[in-house]
Design a protein around this motif. Structure first.
Motif, PDB file in Angstrom:
ATOM      1  N   SER A  32      -0.863 -10.351  -3.024  1.00 12.42           N
ATOM      2  CA  SER A  32      -1.916 -11.342  -2.819  1.00 12.42           C
ATOM      3  C   SER A  32      -3.090 -10.760  -2.032  1.00 12.42           C
ATOM      4  N   LEU A  33      -2.884  -9.637  -1.361  1.00 16.79           N
ATOM      5  CA  LEU A  33      -3.947  -9.025  -0.573  1.00 16.79           C
ATOM      6  C   LEU A  33      -4.880  -8.156  -1.407  1.00 16.79           C
ATOM      7  N   ARG A  34      -4.404  -7.636  -2.513  1.00 13.39           N
ATOM      8  CA  ARG A  34      -5.169  -6.705  -3.333  1.00 13.39           C
ATOM      9  C   ARG A  34      -5.176  -7.163  -4.784  1.00 13.39           C
ATOM     10  N   PRO A  35      -6.204  -6.751  -5.545  1.00 15.23           N
ATOM     11  CA  PRO A  35      -6.308  -7.205  -6.936  1.00 15.23           C
ATOM     12  C   PRO A  35      -5.272  -6.615  -7.883  1.00 15.23           C
ATOM     13  N   GLY A  36      -4.764  -5.426  -7.615  1.00 13.06           N
ATOM     14  CA  GLY A  36      -3.835  -4.781  -8.539  1.00 13.06           C
ATOM     15  C   GLY A  36      -2.463  -5.427  -8.503  1.00 13.06           C
ATOM     16  N   LYS A  37      -1.789  -5.445  -9.634  1.00 10.82           N
ATOM     17  CA  LYS A  37      -0.440  -6.001  -9.707  1.00 10.82           C
ATOM     18  C   LYS A  37       0.603  -4.960  -9.298  1.00 10.82           C
ATOM     19  N   VAL A  38       0.242  -3.689  -9.319  1.00  9.00           N
ATOM     20  CA  VAL A  38       1.167  -2.613  -9.008  1.00  9.00           C
ATOM     21  C   VAL A  38       0.903  -2.127  -7.585  1.00  9.00           C
ATOM     22  N   ILE A  39       1.961  -2.040  -6.804  1.00 16.62           N
ATOM     23  CA  ILE A  39       1.853  -1.485  -5.460  1.00 16.62           C
ATOM     24  C   ILE A  39       2.517  -0.122  -5.489  1.00 16.62           C
ATOM     25  N   LEU A  40       1.788   0.893  -5.101  1.00 16.72           N
ATOM     26  CA  LEU A  40       2.287   2.262  -5.100  1.00 16.72           C
ATOM     27  C   LEU A  40       2.512   2.680  -3.652  1.00 16.72           C
ATOM     28  N   TYR A  41       3.771   2.759  -3.247  1.00 11.32           N
ATOM     29  CA  TYR A  41       4.110   3.216  -1.899  1.00 11.32           C
ATOM     30  C   TYR A  41       4.004   4.734  -1.899  1.00 11.32           C
ATOM     31  N   TRP A  45       2.058  14.008   0.362  1.00 11.83           N
ATOM     32  CA  TRP A  45       2.832  15.206   0.041  1.00 11.83           C
ATOM     33  C   TRP A  45       3.852  14.973  -1.073  1.00 11.83           C
ATOM     34  N   CYS A  46       4.022  13.724  -1.512  1.00 10.71           N
ATOM     35  CA  CYS A  46       5.058  13.392  -2.496  1.00 10.71           C
ATOM     36  C   CYS A  46       4.575  13.668  -3.924  1.00 10.71           C
ATOM     37  N   GLY A  47       5.306  14.505  -4.630  1.00 15.42           N
ATOM     38  CA  GLY A  47       4.964  14.828  -6.011  1.00 15.42           C
ATOM     39  C   GLY A  47       5.112  13.636  -6.941  1.00 15.42           C
ATOM     40  N   TYR A  48       6.098  12.779  -6.681  1.00 18.42           N
ATOM     41  CA  TYR A  48       6.280  11.586  -7.511  1.00 18.42           C
ATOM     42  C   TYR A  48       5.087  10.647  -7.379  1.00 18.42           C
ATOM     43  N   TYR A  49       4.554  10.529  -6.162  1.00 18.81           N
ATOM     44  CA  TYR A  49       3.367   9.705  -5.956  1.00 18.81           C
ATOM     45  C   TYR A  49       2.186  10.259  -6.743  1.00 18.81           C
ATOM     46  N   GLN A  50       1.975  11.555  -6.666  1.00 20.48           N
ATOM     47  CA  GLN A  50       0.838  12.162  -7.360  1.00 20.48           C
ATOM     48  C   GLN A  50       0.932  11.966  -8.866  1.00 20.48           C
ATOM     49  N   LYS A  51       2.109  12.156  -9.445  1.00 16.70           N
ATOM     50  CA  LYS A  51       2.289  11.963 -10.893  1.00 16.70           C
ATOM     51  C   LYS A  51       2.122  10.495 -11.272  1.00 16.70           C
ATOM     52  N   SER A  52       2.649   9.595 -10.451  1.00 19.05           N
ATOM     53  CA  SER A  52       2.515   8.163 -10.728  1.00 19.05           C
ATOM     54  C   SER A  52       1.057   7.745 -10.681  1.00 19.05           C
ATOM     55  N   ARG A  53       0.332   8.227  -9.683  1.00 22.06           N
ATOM     56  CA  ARG A  53      -1.081   7.907  -9.557  1.00 22.06           C
ATOM     57  C   ARG A  53      -1.861   8.410 -10.771  1.00 22.06           C
ATOM     58  N   GLU A  54      -1.578   9.624 -11.217  1.00 25.17           N
ATOM     59  CA  GLU A  54      -2.256  10.171 -12.390  1.00 25.17           C
ATOM     60  C   GLU A  54      -1.977   9.323 -13.629  1.00 25.17           C
ATOM     61  N   LEU A  55      -0.736   8.912 -13.802  1.00 21.32           N
ATOM     62  CA  LEU A  55      -0.359   8.108 -14.962  1.00 21.32           C
ATOM     63  C   LEU A  55      -1.038   6.738 -14.933  1.00 21.32           C
ATOM     64  N   LEU A  56      -1.052   6.094 -13.785  1.00 23.00           N
ATOM     65  CA  LEU A  56      -1.702   4.791 -13.672  1.00 23.00           C
ATOM     66  C   LEU A  56      -3.198   4.897 -13.935  1.00 23.00           C
ATOM     67  N   ARG A  57      -3.829   5.921 -13.428  1.00 25.65           N
ATOM     68  CA  ARG A  57      -5.264   6.108 -13.671  1.00 25.65           C
ATOM     69  C   ARG A  57      -5.546   6.442 -15.135  1.00 25.65           C
ATOM     70  N   LYS A  65      -2.594   1.246  -3.326  1.00 25.38           N
ATOM     71  CA  LYS A  65      -1.839   2.310  -2.661  1.00 25.38           C
ATOM     72  C   LYS A  65      -1.506   1.870  -1.247  1.00 25.38           C
ATOM     73  N   TYR A  66      -0.228   1.806  -0.949  1.00 24.35           N
ATOM     74  CA  TYR A  66       0.262   1.488   0.384  1.00 24.35           C
ATOM     75  C   TYR A  66       0.778   2.784   0.983  1.00 24.35           C
ATOM     76  N   ASP A  67      -0.021   3.361   1.886  1.00 23.27           N
ATOM     77  CA  ASP A  67       0.299   4.674   2.440  1.00 23.27           C
ATOM     78  C   ASP A  67       1.171   4.520   3.692  1.00 23.27           C
ATOM     79  N   PHE A  68       2.211   5.351   3.780  1.00 19.16           N
ATOM     80  CA  PHE A  68       3.112   5.327   4.936  1.00 19.16           C
ATOM     81  C   PHE A  68       2.561   6.141   6.054  1.00 19.16           C
TER      82      PHE A  68
END
Length: 68
Positions: A32-41, A45-57, A65-68
């Protein structure tokens, strides 16, 4: 007597820990805070995050993007 009281308090805290933890780490509705339906934690440094971000874009899928 003092040891019994300490033990009773420790037992009470242990039994109610899930409710106590909610005060320190409340669950937020991030969708409800952001327009996107997908939340990317993410962490940078995480390779899975980088690949997921590339795929979504690549598929133009809005995400938050919810950064830890």
């Amino acid at each position: 007597m003092k040891n019994v009281l300490i033990l009773a308090v420790a037992l009470l805290i242990f039994q109610k820990w899930d409710k106590i933890e909610q005060y320190f780490n409340p669950l937020l509705d991030y969708a409800s805070l952001r327009p996107g339906k997908v939340i990317l934690y993410a962490t940078e440094w995480c390779g899975y995050y980088q690949k997921s971000r590339e795929l979504l874009r690549e598929y133009n899928i809005p995400f938050y993007k919810y950064d830890f």
